[in-house]
Design a protein around this motif. Structure first.
Motif, PDB file in Angstrom:
ATOM      1  N   UNK A 748      -2.618 -12.042  36.212  1.00 57.10           N
ATOM      2  CA  UNK A 748      -1.504 -11.081  36.241  1.00 57.10           C
ATOM      3  C   UNK A 748      -1.310 -10.427  34.875  1.00 57.10           C
ATOM      4  N   UNK A 749      -1.340 -11.239  33.812  1.00 53.36           N
ATOM      5  CA  UNK A 749      -1.080 -10.694  32.476  1.00 53.36           C
ATOM      6  C   UNK A 749      -2.193  -9.755  32.032  1.00 53.36           C
ATOM      7  N   UNK A 750      -3.419 -10.052  32.376  1.00 52.91           N
ATOM      8  CA  UNK A 750      -4.531  -9.204  31.945  1.00 52.91           C
ATOM      9  C   UNK A 750      -4.643  -7.918  32.755  1.00 52.91           C
ATOM     10  N   UNK A 751      -4.340  -7.994  34.044  1.00 50.64           N
ATOM     11  CA  UNK A 751      -4.419  -6.790  34.882  1.00 50.64           C
ATOM     12  C   UNK A 751      -3.174  -5.924  34.775  1.00 50.64           C
ATOM     13  N   UNK A 752      -2.064  -6.536  34.339  1.00 50.63           N
ATOM     14  CA  UNK A 752      -0.822  -5.790  34.255  1.00 50.63           C
ATOM     15  C   UNK A 752      -0.151  -5.611  35.597  1.00 50.63           C
ATOM     16  N   UNK A 753      -0.528  -6.418  36.556  1.00 48.27           N
ATOM     17  CA  UNK A 753       0.096  -6.375  37.874  1.00 48.27           C
ATOM     18  C   UNK A 753       0.169  -7.789  38.413  1.00 48.27           C
ATOM     19  N   UNK A 754       1.245  -8.091  39.101  1.00 49.72           N
ATOM     20  CA  UNK A 754       1.440  -9.443  39.596  1.00 49.72           C
ATOM     21  C   UNK A 754       0.460  -9.758  40.729  1.00 49.72           C
ATOM     22  N   UNK A 755      -0.085 -10.980  40.723  1.00 47.76           N
ATOM     23  CA  UNK A 755      -0.943 -11.433  41.810  1.00 47.76           C
ATOM     24  C   UNK A 755      -0.449 -12.794  42.297  1.00 47.76           C
ATOM     25  N   UNK A 756      -0.848 -13.155  43.514  1.00 47.85           N
ATOM     26  CA  UNK A 756      -0.575 -14.485  44.064  1.00 47.85           C
ATOM     27  C   UNK A 756      -1.915 -15.191  44.213  1.00 47.85           C
ATOM     28  N   UNK A 757      -2.012 -16.388  43.664  1.00 50.24           N
ATOM     29  CA  UNK A 757      -3.297 -17.084  43.606  1.00 50.24           C
ATOM     30  C   UNK A 757      -3.161 -18.507  44.126  1.00 50.24           C
ATOM     31  N   UNK A 758      -4.034 -18.889  45.063  1.00 49.32           N
ATOM     32  CA  UNK A 758      -4.018 -20.239  45.634  1.00 49.32           C
ATOM     33  C   UNK A 758      -5.410 -20.849  45.489  1.00 49.32           C
ATOM     34  N   UNK A 759      -5.589 -21.766  44.542  1.00 48.06           N
ATOM     35  CA  UNK A 759      -6.913 -22.372  44.322  1.00 48.06           C
ATOM     36  C   UNK A 759      -7.175 -23.548  45.254  1.00 48.06           C
ATOM     37  N   UNK A 760      -8.450 -23.754  45.576  1.00 44.92           N
ATOM     38  CA  UNK A 760      -8.902 -24.869  46.402  1.00 44.92           C
ATOM     39  C   UNK A 760     -10.205 -25.415  45.805  1.00 44.92           C
ATOM     40  N   UNK A 761     -10.505 -26.653  46.119  1.00 41.83           N
ATOM     41  CA  UNK A 761     -11.780 -27.227  45.700  1.00 41.83           C
ATOM     42  C   UNK A 761     -12.507 -27.709  46.941  1.00 41.83           C
ATOM     43  N   UNK A 762     -13.844 -27.485  46.958  1.00 41.57           N
ATOM     44  CA  UNK A 762     -14.656 -27.805  48.132  1.00 41.57           C
ATOM     45  C   UNK A 762     -15.781 -28.758  47.753  1.00 41.57           C
ATOM     46  N   UNK A 763     -16.640 -29.056  48.720  1.00 40.87           N
ATOM     47  CA  UNK A 763     -17.593 -30.141  48.538  1.00 40.87           C
ATOM     48  C   UNK A 763     -18.888 -29.726  47.838  1.00 40.87           C
ATOM     49  N   UNK A 764     -19.097 -28.440  47.536  1.00 44.82           N
ATOM     50  CA  UNK A 764     -20.291 -28.087  46.778  1.00 44.82           C
ATOM     51  C   UNK A 764     -20.050 -28.322  45.288  1.00 44.82           C
TER      52      UNK A 764
END
Length: 872
Positions: A748-764
């Motif tokens: 958000x800070x680098x693009x200058x626009x708010x984003x919503x981010x949801x991280x996940x971790x997988x088996x690879x």
């Protein structure tokens, strides 16, 4: 067996077909087989040149579905027989109503690569609609439509209308097509009193079909038949397709339907392949195999029993026709006779020794004269092994049992498949049989093996050296993996490195019919390449002026990022490691670094200050966890004359407001600022991929983009946790920090626009996939957006823009970012962009090396392997 489907095929084929009409891509042409010996379009007459060019264009489009190797292999396979022996395609009536454009596009593709399928269509749903409109209730007996005279009038009208609809659509696309609505099937009444005007086919007249193909037109048939006296009879389209297949003996019989294959009634999953000789009896005993499914499988078996073993039946969705025909992975359900698989535990069990010798002669070591068949057979006599093969030994696998010398992991000593074995996917059957018997396995193949990508798909991990690749699966203990690699290194370190110029591993992407999803780990920065080794021809070279050697001190060298950076520094023409610091590894030798012997230090505040005062370090790299970096930076700056530069890989200084730190994402930030900076904050892995994927659209954004990010478990670091626990991740996807993650703030800070981010971790193991929904404040088409991205990144060697959504498995081991998808919704107010990035490379180590190069005046891409630089 699970096989991946191409979800975006429908959109792409429709888009291609629509564009084709506008650009006259699909222009009339004579029989494409006349073009086989053409070498250049300018040497041909105008019509032929246009046809040759069109064929090349379509083959390029097919290459987006599978690898060049696959496409060329299957084209050669299909054109090895006469035109009418390529395929019989049965089209369900609902497809003409609901998917006419997709169907026509698929057939146009085949036509323009010189293939002439015999197309036969049904019209069941349309008949029912017309009958209901006239107040007639459709009547069935034993699944067969009772066809009285009134119903037959509707049936005939429907067939003619649907046939004309498909033929007209093809002709509008410039594809010659011939409607054949009568004169092919001769029949007698099935049971006149019971079914009325329903026929049982007695013969097939090939002449109208052959005449159509000879004239360069696709034959489009209905399943209407006639009695010797001329009475029209209704015949089930599936039955008619089978009768056509018995007469023409095609390589493929394709049934297009909405389900896209046979569904396992217990699991709800699509069955990828059925090998009748091996599986038929077992299938018939399954509780879910009943009614129509049982009848369908029996009918297909009866059909294939009368055809050559090279023939097969595919039940697929229309969107996946190209993928089924031109890739190893296929798309729907593939049914073939196959052979029974046999296992043997001694040479005496081989009843035909000559078949065994013939199979062993496929071995590259034997072909090169490094090993004889006789000497290998003698070796087997004194070994404990188990072999796997089909009856004619088109594929032979030999597994030697585990010993202490093999780190107690069994060895797949030979895996030898003929061309027929690969084409008919016997290789998959054999490998699955091996995996059923062995929980873990290791094997080695040459890097230039044309099927190396197939082996990658079967493995959990890989390691390459001197032109050979070590693979393994089922080895989850890091100590055991290290022992495997040590044994491999000891055997292959003295072998001269093979030239990689001819290596197909680094030139093409291959998809396979996979039996299960797989996790790939890699202990090398160079993996399978999906892209050419060439960089963008018009891209700025960004060569540096500094040619002197610089010294790098790495603080926190134990983690995955540190390991990858060490490997690239080892291959860098101007960089040398002066110090590596790790509290846990203090006093041990740094393995894998060849320029000189390095012993791990545990550098303290005073040590760092002293090194800085003596000018022993040109650039410091902090590969430390978040919140740990500050004391080390202060130690450097406390020196009397601090001249070195600093790169921090943590998030500690990514939000700096003092102006002392420069954010180091070269493709989006100022390269000049990075070059002049004393302190550089290396961006996060998730953040890099997301920013590259969103940045070009920032002026068009309305609302908050949402980012669904999934990383391999290497992103969770080396410290044990539930997020890097292999058992916890098996068949699992773990969401974490669903709001207010630090990367959300960074993006958000680098693009200058708010984003919503949801991280996940997988088996690879390594690699990130972002699926990003971006709301638009003005209508944009997919083409507009793709052009915008191509223009934005046309000069960037480490960013590729793709029309298709990139796959995370293809980015593992690569040093860039791939952005694609660009799917716009119907309202044109939202676009979905997909980006992939290797979290350990461009997400960390590769980006760090870019920043080192810029900061020290070297060429930006020095030390980054050319064979993994992405090409646009």
């Amino acid at each position: 067996m699970l096989r991946s489907s191409l979800a975006s095929q429908k959109r792409r084929l429709t888009r291609v077909s629509n564009n084709a009409v506008k650009t006259s891509l699909f222009t009339p042409k004579p029989t494409a087989f006349k073009l086989k010996n053409a070498t250049a379009s300018h040497a041909l007459p105008t019509t032929l040149a246009r046809s040759y060019s069109t064929r090349s264009t379509v083959i390029q489009l097919l290459n987006n579905i599978g690898s060049k190797r696959e496409v060329e292999q299957y084209l050669k396979y299909f054109t090895s027989v006469s035109s009418q022996q390529f395929a019989v395609i049965k089209v369900g009536g609902a497809i003409i109503t609901q998917n006419l454009d997709e169907l026509a596009s698929c057939l146009a593709f085949l036509y323009h690569v010189g293939l002439y399928p015999i197309v036969l269509h049904g019209t069941g749903p349309q008949i029912n609609e017309l009958l209901e409109a006239e107040g007639v209730e459709p009547a069935y007996e034993d699944g067969i439509r009772i066809t009285d005279e009134k119903t037959m009038a509707v049936v005939r009208k429907c067939f003619l209308e649907q046939n004309l609809k498909l033929v007209t659509r093809l002709e509008k696309m410039g594809v010659p097509a011939r409607p054949i609505t009568a004169g092919v099937f001769s029949a007698d009444y099935l049971e006149k009193d019971k079914y009325k005007l329903v026929g049982k086919i007695q013969g097939v007249n090939k002449s109208p079909i052959e005449a159509s193909i000879q004239a360069g037109a696709l034959p489009i048939l209905t399943s209407l038949a006639e009695t010797p006296s001329g009475q029209i009879l209704n015949v089930n389209a599936d039955v008619a397709a089978g009768e056509l297949a018995r007469v023409f003996e095609p390589l493929k019989i394709v049934y297009l339907n909405e389900k896209g294959g046979i569904i396992n009634g217990n699991t709800g999953e699509k069955i990828s392949a059925i090998n009748l000789d091996e599986e038929f009896d077992g299938l018939m005993k399954e509780s879910w195999v009943k009614y129509g499914t049982k009848l369908k499988i029996k009918e297909i078996r009866d059909l294939l029993m009368h055809l050559p073993r090279s023939s097969s039946v595919a039940i697929i969705n229309v969107d996946d026709l190209q993928k089924e025909l031109f890739t190893d992975s296929g798309a729907g359900t593939l049914i073939r006779r196959g052979y029974r698989l046999l296992t043997r535990n001694s040479l005496a069990e081989f009843s035909e020794p000559e078949l065994l010798r013939k199979a062993l002669q496929r071995d590259p070591e034997i072909q090169a004269g490094k090993l004889s068949v006789a000497s290998y057979l003698r070796e087997l006599e004194s070994s404990s092994f188990k072999s796997y093969g089909d009856e004619p030994l088109e594929v032979l696998a030999i597994v030697k049992n585990a010993t202490e010398k093999t780190a107690n992991v069994p060895v797949l000593d030979k895996f030898l498949a003929s061309k027929a074995g690969w084409l008919n996917n016997v290789s998959d059957n054999i490998f699955t049989a091996v995996k059923k018997d062995f929980d873990s396995l290791q094997w080695v193949v040459r890097e230039d093996d044309p099927n190396a990508n197939w082996y990658f798909s079967k493995s959990d991990g890989s390691y390459n050296k001197n032109g050979y690749i070590l693979f393994w699966f089922g080895v989850n203990n890091s100590k055991a993996v290290s022992e495997l690699i040590a044994n491999f290194d000891a055997k292959y370190s003295r072998i001269p490195k093979q030239s990689q110029e001819s290596s197909s591993v680094f030139k093409s992407q291959q998809q396979v019919r996979a039996f299960s999803t797989f996790r790939r780990t890699s202990l090398t920065t160079v993996g399978i390449r999906s892209y050419s080794t060439q960089i963008k021809d018009n891209a700025p070279k960004r060569e540096g002026t500094n040619k002197s050697v610089s010294k790098v001190a790495l603080i926190g060298a134990r983690g995955f990022t540190g390991q990858n950076l060490i490997k690239m520094i080892d291959n860098h023409p101007y960089l040398e490691l002066s110090h590596v610091s790790s509290r846990e590894l203090e006093g041990t030798k740094l393995e894998g670094y060849t320029k000189k012997e390095i012993i791990y230090d545990n550098l303290q505040f005073e040590d760092i200050k002293r090194l800085e005062e003596r000018n022993e370090v040109d650039i410091w790299v902090m590969a430390l966890p978040n919140g740990v970096c500050k004391p080390f930076v202060e130690a450097i700056e406390s020196a009397k004359s601090s001249k070195s530069k600093i790169i921090d890989l943590s998030a500690d200084y990514r939000f700096d407001t003092t102006g002392e730190w420069t954010y180091g994402l070269p493709e989006l930030a100022s390269r000049e600022a990075i070059s002049n900076a004393k302190k550089i904050s290396n961006p996060g892995c998730y953040a890099t991929g997301a920013q590259v994927a969103i940045k070009p659209l920032v002026p068009y954004i309305s609302g908050v983009p949402s980012i669904f990010g999934v990383s391999g478990y290497s992103g969770a670091g080396t410290k044990p946790s539930p997020k890097n626990d292999i058992k916890n991740l098996s068949n699992n996807l773990i969401p974490y920090s669903l709001t207010d993650h630090i990367h959300e703030r960074e993006i958000s800070s680098q693009l200058g626009t708010e984003v919503a981010f949801s991280p996940h971790v997988a088996q690879w193991f390594q690699g990130i996939s972002h699926t990003i929904n971006i709301p638009l404040k003005e209508p944009l088409t997919s083409r507009d957006i793709r052009n915008l991205y191509q223009e934005t990144y046309q000069d960037e060697q480490l960013i590729q823009v793709s029309g298709e959504a990139p796959l995370v498995r293809d980015i593992s081991g690569k040093h860039g970012v791939v952005v694609g998808g660009f799917a716009v919704n119907a309202k044109q107010d939202r676009v979905v962009v997909v980006a992939t990035i290797d979290n350990l490379l461009k997400g960390a180590a590769t980006q760090c090396l870019q920043n080192i190069n810029l900061a020290l005046g070297y060429g930006e891409y020095e030390g980054i392997p050319d064979d993994t630089v992405i090409r646009g």
